[in-house]
Design an enzyme around this catalytic site. Structure first.
Site, PDB file in Angstrom:
ATOM      1  N   LYS A  54     -25.097 -37.433  11.549  1.00 23.00           N
ATOM      2  CA  LYS A  54     -25.374 -38.853  11.821  1.00 23.00           C
ATOM      3  C   LYS A  54     -24.306 -39.797  11.262  1.00 23.00           C
ATOM      4  O   LYS A  54     -24.077 -40.856  11.820  1.00 23.00           O
ATOM      5  CB  LYS A  54     -26.754 -39.246  11.269  1.00 23.00           C
ATOM      6  CG  LYS A  54     -27.899 -38.734  12.127  1.00 23.00           C
ATOM      7  CD  LYS A  54     -29.232 -39.247  11.635  1.00 23.00           C
ATOM      8  CE  LYS A  54     -30.362 -38.664  12.465  1.00 23.00           C
ATOM      9  NZ  LYS A  54     -31.678 -39.086  12.047  1.00 23.00           N
ATOM     10  N   ASN A  97     -27.656 -42.239  15.493  1.00 19.71           N
ATOM     11  CA  ASN A  97     -28.450 -41.117  16.014  1.00 19.71           C
ATOM     12  C   ASN A  97     -28.393 -41.032  17.536  1.00 19.71           C
ATOM     13  O   ASN A  97     -28.987 -40.151  18.142  1.00 19.71           O
ATOM     14  CB  ASN A  97     -29.913 -41.209  15.544  1.00 19.71           C
ATOM     15  CG  ASN A  97     -30.714 -42.211  16.349  1.00 19.71           C
ATOM     16  OD1 ASN A  97     -30.178 -43.226  16.793  1.00 19.71           O
ATOM     17  ND2 ASN A  97     -31.986 -41.939  16.551  1.00 19.71           N
ATOM     18  N   ALA A 135     -33.598 -40.250  -0.256  1.00 18.37           N
ATOM     19  CA  ALA A 135     -32.528 -41.232  -0.061  1.00 18.37           C
ATOM     20  C   ALA A 135     -31.436 -40.655   0.845  1.00 18.37           C
ATOM     21  O   ALA A 135     -30.251 -40.845   0.627  1.00 18.37           O
ATOM     22  CB  ALA A 135     -31.951 -41.628  -1.422  1.00 18.37           C
ATOM     23  N   GLY A 136     -31.874 -39.937   1.885  1.00 19.67           N
ATOM     24  CA  GLY A 136     -30.920 -39.326   2.809  1.00 19.67           C
ATOM     25  C   GLY A 136     -30.706 -40.189   4.047  1.00 19.67           C
ATOM     26  O   GLY A 136     -30.915 -41.411   4.019  1.00 19.67           O
ATOM     27  N   ALA A 148     -32.320 -40.388   7.056  1.00 17.94           N
ATOM     28  CA  ALA A 148     -33.481 -41.070   7.650  1.00 17.94           C
ATOM     29  C   ALA A 148     -33.911 -42.236   6.768  1.00 17.94           C
ATOM     30  O   ALA A 148     -34.313 -43.302   7.271  1.00 17.94           O
ATOM     31  CB  ALA A 148     -34.631 -40.085   7.832  1.00 17.94           C
ATOM     32  N   LYS A 190     -26.983 -39.346  -7.422  1.00 16.29           N
ATOM     33  CA  LYS A 190     -26.602 -39.277  -6.012  1.00 16.29           C
ATOM     34  C   LYS A 190     -27.164 -40.463  -5.220  1.00 16.29           C
ATOM     35  O   LYS A 190     -26.511 -40.986  -4.308  1.00 16.29           O
ATOM     36  CB  LYS A 190     -27.144 -37.952  -5.443  1.00 16.29           C
ATOM     37  CG  LYS A 190     -26.547 -37.548  -4.128  1.00 16.29           C
ATOM     38  CD  LYS A 190     -27.001 -36.125  -3.808  1.00 16.29           C
ATOM     39  CE  LYS A 190     -26.745 -35.810  -2.349  1.00 16.29           C
ATOM     40  NZ  LYS A 190     -27.435 -34.580  -1.952  1.00 16.29           N
ATOM     41  N   TYR A 206     -42.566 -33.974  11.276  1.00 18.04           N
ATOM     42  CA  TYR A 206     -43.488 -33.824  12.415  1.00 18.04           C
ATOM     43  C   TYR A 206     -43.768 -32.374  12.790  1.00 18.04           C
ATOM     44  O   TYR A 206     -44.545 -32.116  13.713  1.00 18.04           O
ATOM     45  CB  TYR A 206     -42.982 -34.618  13.624  1.00 18.04           C
ATOM     46  CG  TYR A 206     -41.592 -34.246  14.063  1.00 18.04           C
ATOM     47  CD1 TYR A 206     -40.493 -34.934  13.576  1.00 18.04           C
ATOM     48  CD2 TYR A 206     -41.390 -33.209  14.958  1.00 18.04           C
ATOM     49  CE1 TYR A 206     -39.219 -34.591  13.966  1.00 18.04           C
ATOM     50  CE2 TYR A 206     -40.113 -32.868  15.361  1.00 18.04           C
ATOM     51  CZ  TYR A 206     -39.027 -33.569  14.854  1.00 18.04           C
ATOM     52  OH  TYR A 206     -37.765 -33.216  15.235  1.00 18.04           O
TER      53      TYR A 206
HETATM   54  P1  NAP Z   1     -31.166 -35.696   4.826  1.00 17.00           P
HETATM   55  O1  NAP Z   1     -30.124 -36.690   5.183  1.00 17.00           O
HETATM   56  O2  NAP Z   1     -30.755 -34.299   4.503  1.00 17.00           O
HETATM   57  O3  NAP Z   1     -31.977 -36.313   3.593  1.00 17.00           O
HETATM   58  C1  NAP Z   1     -33.017 -35.613   2.968  1.00 17.00           C
HETATM   59  C2  NAP Z   1     -33.441 -36.356   1.715  1.00 17.00           C
HETATM   60  O4  NAP Z   1     -34.530 -35.614   1.176  1.00 17.00           O
HETATM   61  C3  NAP Z   1     -32.382 -36.413   0.626  1.00 17.00           C
HETATM   62  O5  NAP Z   1     -32.544 -37.573  -0.113  1.00 17.00           O
HETATM   63  C4  NAP Z   1     -32.710 -35.185  -0.232  1.00 17.00           C
HETATM   64  O6  NAP Z   1     -32.327 -35.296  -1.566  1.00 17.00           O
HETATM   65  C5  NAP Z   1     -34.210 -35.226  -0.176  1.00 17.00           C
HETATM   66  N1  NAP Z   1     -34.768 -33.897  -0.417  1.00 17.00           N
HETATM   67  C6  NAP Z   1     -34.487 -32.760   0.244  1.00 17.00           C
HETATM   68  N2  NAP Z   1     -35.217 -31.744  -0.260  1.00 17.00           N
HETATM   69  C7  NAP Z   1     -35.945 -32.266  -1.278  1.00 17.00           C
HETATM   70  C8  NAP Z   1     -36.875 -31.717  -2.190  1.00 17.00           C
HETATM   71  N3  NAP Z   1     -37.190 -30.430  -2.153  1.00 17.00           N
HETATM   72  N4  NAP Z   1     -37.456 -32.536  -3.102  1.00 17.00           N
HETATM   73  C9  NAP Z   1     -37.137 -33.841  -3.140  1.00 17.00           C
HETATM   74  N5  NAP Z   1     -36.254 -34.426  -2.301  1.00 17.00           N
HETATM   75  C10 NAP Z   1     -35.674 -33.635  -1.372  1.00 17.00           C
HETATM   76  O7  NAP Z   1     -32.236 -35.547   5.993  1.00 17.00           O
HETATM   77  P2  NAP Z   1     -32.792 -36.728   6.934  1.00 17.00           P
HETATM   78  O8  NAP Z   1     -31.996 -36.814   8.184  1.00 17.00           O
HETATM   79  O9  NAP Z   1     -32.959 -37.936   6.113  1.00 17.00           O
HETATM   80  O10 NAP Z   1     -34.209 -36.125   7.371  1.00 17.00           O
HETATM   81  C11 NAP Z   1     -35.226 -35.962   6.411  1.00 17.00           C
HETATM   82  C12 NAP Z   1     -36.542 -35.591   7.073  1.00 17.00           C
HETATM   83  O11 NAP Z   1     -36.953 -36.631   7.948  1.00 17.00           O
HETATM   84  C13 NAP Z   1     -36.460 -34.323   7.924  1.00 17.00           C
HETATM   85  O12 NAP Z   1     -37.616 -33.555   7.712  1.00 17.00           O
HETATM   86  C14 NAP Z   1     -36.438 -34.845   9.323  1.00 17.00           C
HETATM   87  O13 NAP Z   1     -37.022 -33.943  10.260  1.00 17.00           O
HETATM   88  C15 NAP Z   1     -37.284 -36.083   9.222  1.00 17.00           C
HETATM   89  N6  NAP Z   1     -36.939 -37.062  10.260  1.00 17.00           N
HETATM   90  C16 NAP Z   1     -37.910 -37.378  11.150  1.00 17.00           C
HETATM   91  C17 NAP Z   1     -37.638 -38.284  12.143  1.00 17.00           C
HETATM   92  C18 NAP Z   1     -38.718 -38.618  13.122  1.00 17.00           C
HETATM   93  O14 NAP Z   1     -38.399 -39.145  14.187  1.00 17.00           O
HETATM   94  N7  NAP Z   1     -39.959 -38.361  12.810  1.00 17.00           N
HETATM   95  C19 NAP Z   1     -36.375 -38.883  12.242  1.00 17.00           C
HETATM   96  C20 NAP Z   1     -35.407 -38.555  11.292  1.00 17.00           C
HETATM   97  C21 NAP Z   1     -35.703 -37.636  10.295  1.00 17.00           C
HETATM   98  P3  NAP Z   1     -30.869 -34.810  -2.049  1.00 17.00           P
HETATM   99  O15 NAP Z   1     -29.920 -35.849  -1.522  1.00 17.00           O
HETATM  100  O16 NAP Z   1     -31.001 -34.777  -3.510  1.00 17.00           O
HETATM  101  O17 NAP Z   1     -30.643 -33.466  -1.430  1.00 17.00           O
END
Ligand code: NAP
Length: 533
Positions: free
Chosen positions: A324, A345, A385-386, A388, A412, A477
């Protein structure tokens, strides 16, 4: 409609089971491939006895295939040494059974025998061809498989195979990255100019798109599994998905191609949602999985008009983890919202130029406004804080919400919190004491915690922590009912699952790509059907 065929491959250990599968494949297949290699030799006579009974009702041509080579005999001629696999014993029985009649796949017809011969091309080509010379009345597919890689001598393999008496040449190679598919895809062009029928297959998730688009670009046939979960080769798509979701036999070279760009596309719901919308609007468009690890290589070799090596008529992408942010440098234009969020996205391609948007923010906030109402001064916890989280925090702040981000790695997450001017707190681990969120109104989980295959069964918070909140919103989801949503039920807090956002952001994407209002009900139903299956 294109002229290609969807071949459903069936494979079983017993004659009864194989017959059952053939009957089921009948409803879906243009051609049924009977794989004889799992059937034990002693079951063959029984199989042909049973097959004779059902044969009159089978309209699809039958392709007999033998995908195993047990080397048993070595023949030495003055020039070379050949190894003859004992699969010939099975072929002899198949031919002697006379249950499979002649059929010309180029003319159309009923029950047929197309013989596919799978083998190590280098060692077995000559004896196989001389063996099948005696089976002249049948059509003959000669195939070469490489289950490890795309061989560097691919063009020579094709050239040698093309010179054989085979009616159709099939080459299946294992791909690990999407650009591996380029040489195998280019064989389609080559075969067309040689006037040779070809079935090129790029196995593996990275090659899935070739199985979907192949027929539109002149492949003789594409292979499908009877059900998802019973694939006979890596990356195979189920027959019902190929027909109903991807409409593989309706596509042509003018079909506009969209796709999901991500490092793990096999779990994505997007193909089901977007293809449903294209179908409802009767558009000559398709949405395919594009498993991409090296984004730069993909954009250079498959997308940008100045450098691409294949012409696929790409019109847009849905971009997901981990691209992204990385996609931004490849764009010719980025809209203001995407720029402010710092993530894209959605890509729309017009005249070869890439336009970047972000529909996550809109997709996230719409269901929240519908459920909660005015967000002005609402106190919102955002966990994670990723990528999404960026879209969520941007949208929440635009609505006047007061946001606190909880992250596991404060160092981070600090630049993120500073960029969006939000409070940052340590996310508590499973060790006590757990943070309670009772002073907040809404909790949003933006981590993959609870997601199937990533953090199965784990909840971002337990019921105890959720008590006192007015709403819980989980972006995850898969599964449809996430562990966090179950905890919200226990705490008697209303909840929203990630499907609502997924659909809302996809609807925005459809609008950007097609200019049409997206069919929400049908798109939701398509996703739900998948999630609940
Ligand atoms: P991402 O950029 O990889 O960010 C993930 C975030 O979650 C980071 O802050 C990460 O922390 C944290 N994290 C990961 N594993 C963890 C754990 N075990 N305990 C605590 N924090 C944790 O991913 P993303 O794109 O934001 O997506 C995240 C989720 O949102 C996914 O499950 C995705 O499917 C969902 N999503 C859904 C939609 C929708 O339309 N419903 C849209 C977008 C995303 P670190 O930085 O420390 O690793």
């Amino acid at each position: 409609m294109n002229n290609g065929k969807i071949c459903v491959s069936v494979c079983a250990e017993t004659a009864d089971e194989l017959i059952q599968q053939i009957k089921r494949a009948e409803d879906l297949a243009d051609v049924i491939e009977i794989r004889f290699d799992s059937l034990s030799f002693s079951e063959l006579d029984n199989f042909f006895k049973l097959f004779k009974k059902i044969k009159p009702s089978i309209k699809a041509p039958i392709l007999a295939a033998m995908h195993k080579s047990v080397e048993t005999e070595t023949i030495e001629t003055s020039e070379e040494t050949y190894i003859i696999p004992d699969t010939f014993r099975v072929w002899e029985k198949i031919l002697a059974s006379n249950t499979l009649d002649y059929f010309d796949p180029f003319q159309g017809g009923v029950t047929a025998l197309l013989i596919e011969c799978w083998n190590n091309f280098e060692t077995s080509a000559v004896p196989i061809i001389s063996f099948f010379k005696n089976a002249k009345k049948h059509k003959f597919i000669f195939s070469h498989h490489d289950f490890e890689k795309v061989p560097s001598e691919l063009n020579n393999i094709y050239k040698t195979m093309k010179e054989t008496p085979a009616d159709i040449v099939k080459i299946a190679v294992q791909t690990s990255v999407i650009t591996d598919t380029i040489p195998i895809w280019k064989l389609l062009e080559r075969a067309k100019s040689d006037n040779k029928q070809i079935i090129p297959i790029a196995m593996g998730e990275a090659g899935k798109w070739t199985r979907i688009l192949g027929l539109a670009h002149g492949a003789f046939m594409t292979y499908a599994s009877l059900d998802s979960g019973s694939e006979t080769a890596p990356g195979q798509v189920s027959a019902s998905d190929l027909i109903d979701v991807y409409r593989a036999n309706e596509l042509n070279e003018n079909t506009e191609v969209y796709g999901i760009l991500g490092s793990n596309t096999s779990v994505s719901m997007s193909p089901y949602i977007h293809n449903e919308a294209f179908k409802i609007h009767k558009l000559n468009s398709v949405f395919v999985p594009l498993q991409v690890n090296n984004l730069d290589e993909f954009i250079k070799r498959m997308v940008k008009p100045e450098t691409r090596e294949v012409e696929l008529n790409f019109k847009g992408f849905s971009v997901t983890i981990p691209h992204k942010q990385a996609i931004i440098k490849h764009l010719d234009f980025i809209d203001e919202t995407a720029k402010a969020i710092g993530a894209v996205n959605t890509v729309k391609i017009v005249d070869g130029k890439l336009y970047g948007y972000n529909t996550d923010a809109q997709g996230f906030i719409e269901p929240l406004l519908n459920s909660y109402g005015d967000l002005q001064r609402a106190k919102v916890v955002v966990i994670g804080a990723g990528g999404a989280a960026r879209a969520c925090v941007y949208a929440l702040k635009k609505q006047g919400a007061e946001v606190t981000v909880f992250a596991r790695d404060l160092e981070k997450a600090k630049p993120f919190a500073e960029e969006f001017a939000v409070e940052l707190k340590q996310l508590s681990t499973n060790d006590e004491p757990r943070t309670t969120y009772k002073e907040f109104d809404i909790l949003v989980n933006t981590t993959p915690l609870g997601m199937k295959g990533k953090a199965d069964g784990v909840s971002a918070a337990i019921a105890e922590q959720l008590k006192g909140l007015h709403l819980v919103y989980d972006l995850v989801y898969i599964p449809f009912q996430t562990p966090l949503m179950q905890e919200a039920d226990i705490a008697e807090v209303p909840k929203i699952g990630g499907l609502a956002m997924l659909i809302a952001q996809a609807m925005e994407q459809q609008k950007l790509w097609t200019g049409l209002d997206a069919p929400m009900k049908e798109m939701s139903r398509a996703a739900l059907l998948r999630l609940q299956s």
